[in-house]
Design an enzyme around this catalytic site. Structure first.
Site, short mmCIF file in Angstrom:
data_model
loop_
_atom_site.label_atom_id
_atom_site.label_comp_id
_atom_site.label_asym_id
_atom_site.label_seq_id
_atom_site.Cartn_x
_atom_site.Cartn_y
_atom_site.Cartn_z
N ASP A 1 54.30 -18.96 50.87
CA ASP A 1 55.37 -18.24 50.20
C ASP A 1 54.87 -17.14 49.25
O ASP A 1 55.65 -16.62 48.45
CB ASP A 1 56.26 -19.23 49.42
CG ASP A 1 57.24 -19.97 50.33
OD1 ASP A 1 58.00 -19.30 51.06
OD2 ASP A 1 57.23 -21.21 50.32
N GLU B 1 58.25 -12.64 43.00
CA GLU B 1 59.18 -12.66 41.87
C GLU B 1 59.25 -14.03 41.20
O GLU B 1 59.51 -14.13 40.00
CB GLU B 1 60.57 -12.27 42.37
CG GLU B 1 61.62 -12.35 41.28
CD GLU B 1 63.00 -12.02 41.81
OE1 GLU B 1 63.54 -10.99 41.41
OE2 GLU B 1 63.53 -12.79 42.65
N ASP B 2 59.02 -15.09 41.99
CA ASP B 2 59.19 -16.43 41.43
C ASP B 2 58.06 -16.85 40.50
O ASP B 2 58.18 -17.85 39.79
CB ASP B 2 59.31 -17.45 42.59
CG ASP B 2 60.59 -17.21 43.37
OD1 ASP B 2 61.61 -16.91 42.73
OD2 ASP B 2 60.55 -17.32 44.61
N ARG C 1 54.10 -24.13 45.71
CA ARG C 1 54.00 -22.73 45.26
C ARG C 1 53.23 -22.60 43.95
O ARG C 1 53.03 -21.48 43.47
CB ARG C 1 55.41 -22.14 45.14
CG ARG C 1 56.17 -22.17 46.47
CD ARG C 1 57.30 -21.19 46.50
NE ARG C 1 56.83 -19.85 46.18
CZ ARG C 1 57.62 -18.82 45.92
NH1 ARG C 1 58.92 -18.99 45.95
NH2 ARG C 1 57.13 -17.64 45.63
N ARG D 1 65.07 -25.68 41.31
CA ARG D 1 63.75 -25.11 40.97
C ARG D 1 63.53 -24.93 39.47
O ARG D 1 62.40 -24.87 39.00
CB ARG D 1 63.59 -23.75 41.65
CG ARG D 1 63.63 -23.79 43.17
CD ARG D 1 62.39 -24.47 43.75
NE ARG D 1 62.47 -24.58 45.19
CZ ARG D 1 62.04 -23.65 46.04
NH1 ARG D 1 61.52 -22.54 45.56
NH2 ARG D 1 62.13 -23.84 47.34
N HIS E 1 68.55 -19.89 44.36
CA HIS E 1 68.27 -19.34 43.03
C HIS E 1 69.48 -18.60 42.48
O HIS E 1 70.34 -18.14 43.24
CB HIS E 1 67.14 -18.29 43.14
CG HIS E 1 65.77 -18.85 43.35
ND1 HIS E 1 64.97 -18.45 44.39
CD2 HIS E 1 65.05 -19.76 42.64
CE1 HIS E 1 63.80 -19.09 44.31
NE2 HIS E 1 63.83 -19.89 43.27
N CYS F 1 63.11 -11.13 45.68
CA CYS F 1 61.91 -11.96 45.52
C CYS F 1 60.63 -11.30 46.02
O CYS F 1 59.53 -11.75 45.73
CB CYS F 1 62.10 -13.32 46.18
SG CYS F 1 62.93 -13.24 47.73
C1 CIR Z 1 61.00 -20.73 48.62
O1 CIR Z 1 61.78 -21.59 49.04
O2 CIR Z 1 60.43 -20.84 47.54
C2 CIR Z 1 60.74 -19.51 49.48
N1 CIR Z 1 60.75 -19.88 50.86
C3 CIR Z 1 61.76 -18.43 49.23
C4 CIR Z 1 61.74 -17.90 47.83
C5 CIR Z 1 62.77 -16.86 47.59
N2 CIR Z 1 62.70 -16.42 46.25
C6 CIR Z 1 63.70 -15.82 45.60
O3 CIR Z 1 64.80 -15.66 46.12
N3 CIR Z 1 63.46 -15.43 44.34
#
Ligand code: CIR
Length: 253
Positions: free
Chosen positions: A60, A65-66, A85, A130, A160, A247
């Site tokens: 990922d 962004e996360d 992650r 999350r 999110h 993201c």
């Molecule tokens: C996840 O589930 O963490 C990733 N497959 C997707 C993250 C998407 N992030 C976001 O919308 N900020």
């Protein structure tokens, strides 16, 4: 926004985290080409990009962004809610420490950058699988010296807060009202997505232009009718990984 950190698409993106969607194959070469188009869109809007690639072993990693929040005063390195992650953050910290002093979300707190929307001095934080209450409390404490107000938002039915809402101007948001509680946004203008395009609120606002996934024709037309400047790009491969426009970059001044 003048700067953005991005990460190349991991060859292992097919093993990404999934919460709401069934797993389907993701074509790495199509995803990489869509990522390149996304970069070009940001550059055409005046954004200077730093492209990282050292986290390619993490499925990922492209969803940078996360991993962090960047405020004018400091950067907050998150502790992602998905254990798979957590290895992504070291690389981002090394890069962001060139720009800001660093604060860290620490266990047992979890927080994903995708759960945070900053509108001036108000910082909305989604309460999701999350981002836990300790994560919200940690952020509140870190931002208290700088006069930000941290406002929790209940989110349901999506990953999110930013799956359900994004800022489209200083005082306006684009939202999917089925996925969040709108009461924390009472003094802001709220525009809703077309209800046939539930993911359309995962958009970004860059230097006066709202950027959306190109397939969201109705929401794009509605925004243009209201005289928003709109840019579009195709992120369909990333949607299979429950990602969207926001993201894919960590944007800051
Ligand atoms: C996840 O589930 O963490 C990733 N497959 C997707 C993250 C998407 N992030 C976001 O919308 N900020």
């Amino acid at each position: 926004m003048t700067k953005a950190i991005l990460h190349t698409v991991s060859p292992g993106i097919g093993d990404c985290e999934l919460t709401y969607l069934e797993r389907v194959a993701i074509d790495h070469s199509i995803a990489s080409s869509q990522h390149q188009d996304y970069c070009s869109m940001l550059e055409s809007l005046g954004v200077q990009i730093t492209m990282l690639s050292d986290n390619d072993g993490l499925p990922d990693a492209v969803f940078v962004e996360d991993t962090a929040l960047v405020f004018d005063e400091l950067a907050v390195i998150t502790r992602p809610g998905a254990e798979s992650r957590r290895g992504e953050t070291g690389l981002i910290e090394a890069e962001l420490s060139k720009h800001r002093s660093i604060a860290q979300i620490k266990p047992p707190a979890t927080l994903d950058g995708g759960d945070v929307i900053q509108m001036g001095s108000t910082v909305f934080v989604g309460q999701t699988a999350r981002t836990n209450s300790a994560g919200i409390a940690s952020l509140q404490k870190m931002l208290a010296p700088f006069d930000y107000e941290v406002r929790p938002v209940q989110v349901h039915g999506c990953l999110h807060l930013k799956s359900a809402a994004c800022d489209i101007s200083e005082r306006s948001l684009l939202v999917n009202p089925s996925w969040l509680d709108l009461s924390p946004f009472s003094e802001f203008n709220v525009m809703t997505i077309d209800n046939t395009e539930p993911w359309a609120a995962n958009a970004i606002h860059i230097n006066g232009t709202v950027c959306l996934h190109s397939a969201f024709h109705k929401t794009i037309a509605n925004l243009r009718e209201l005289e928003f400047k709109v840019a579009t790009t195709d992120v369909s491969e990333f949607q299979k990984a429950e990602g969207g426009l926001s993201c894919l970059s960590l944007r800051f001044r």
